[in-house]
Motif scaffolding. Structure first.
Motif, PDB file in Angstrom:
ATOM      1  N   SER A  45       0.859  -1.173   0.052  1.00 36.45           N
ATOM      2  CA  SER A  45      -0.014   0.152  -0.026  1.00 36.45           C
ATOM      3  C   SER A  45       0.829   1.169  -0.177  1.00 36.45           C
ATOM      4  CB  SER A  45      -0.811  -0.114   1.219  1.00 36.45           C
ATOM      5  OG  SER A  45      -0.308  -0.115   2.308  1.00 36.45           O
ATOM      6  N   LYS A  71      -2.879   2.834   3.675  1.00 39.50           N
ATOM      7  CA  LYS A  71      -3.429   1.563   3.497  1.00 39.50           C
ATOM      8  C   LYS A  71      -5.022   1.817   3.269  1.00 39.50           C
ATOM      9  CE  LYS A  71      -4.525  -2.855   5.622  1.00 39.50           C
ATOM     10  NZ  LYS A  71      -4.432  -3.732   6.591  1.00 39.50           N
ATOM     11  N   GLU A  75      -6.954   1.058  -0.209  1.00 37.06           N
ATOM     12  CA  GLU A  75      -8.336   0.126  -0.412  1.00 37.06           C
ATOM     13  C   GLU A  75      -9.295   0.770  -0.881  1.00 37.06           C
ATOM     14  OE1 GLU A  75      -8.680  -1.343   3.770  1.00 37.06           O
ATOM     15  OE2 GLU A  75      -7.120  -2.742   3.453  1.00 37.06           O
ATOM     16  N   ASN A  78      -9.184   0.864  -4.793  1.00 38.43           N
ATOM     17  CA  ASN A  78      -9.332  -0.552  -5.724  1.00 38.43           C
ATOM     18  C   ASN A  78      -8.538  -0.920  -6.596  1.00 38.43           C
ATOM     19  OD1 ASN A  78     -11.461  -1.200  -3.715  1.00 38.43           O
ATOM     20  ND2 ASN A  78     -13.063  -0.120  -4.733  1.00 38.43           N
TER      21      ASN A  78
END
Length: 167
Positions: A45, A71, A75, A78
């Protein structure tokens, strides 16, 4: 001393680093948080290189505020982009790069066999035709680069064919 089960004190100079741990071992240990490329350990990440030898350095990074923030952003996007080393990127030949090279070599070979001067490839109407009707035709370079980069290969191949035919 050993006879009575008493062990000597460990030496103070001994390093506390794991000597035989590879980046791939850390990837299996920490799961999808990390990835390995070219012998280096990356945080997926954050896209930073981590020291794979010291587990505490990895744990500290994973607990840091910057990692948790990145992170969450990672997320949210995507998009799974993994950083790679420069050598791995340069070694990667995509199908498009391979096809481009074969189109250029075939074009030079066609010009040689048909006795067409390579300077004709610089004419605007030839350029327009190549880009419009030939797949990857717009990737054919100018005549000067064709001579420098691709003509020696064509001449070597032709010389080899001539030598094999003479025998």
């Amino acid at each position: 001393m050993e006879r009575f089960g008493v062990k000597s004190a460990p030496s103070r100079n001994r390093s506390k680093t794991a000597l035989y741990v590879t980046p791939q071992d850390r990837v299996t240990e920490f799961g999808n948080e990390l990835h390995e490329d070219g012998g280096k350990l990356f945080c997926t990440s954050c896209n930073v290189v981590l020291n794979h030898v010291r587990k505490s350095a990895i744990n500290d990074h994973l607990k840091s505020k910057t990692h948790t923030k990145r992170k969450a952003e990672f997320e949210e996007q995507n998009v799974r982009k993994k950083q790679r080393t420069l050598t791995a990127s340069l070694q990667c030949n995509s199908a498009a790069q391979t096809e481009k090279s074969s189109v250029i070599q075939d074009f030079v070979k066609m010009c040689l066999e048909a006795n067409i001067p390579l300077e004709k490839a610089d004419h605007p109407s030839v350029r327009a035709f190549l880009s419009r009707h030939v797949k990857n035709g717009s990737s054919i370079p100018k005549s000067e680069q064709l001579r420098k980069a691709y003509l020696p290969d064509g001449c070597d191949n032709e010389n080899q064919l001539i030598n094999t035919e003479d025998r």
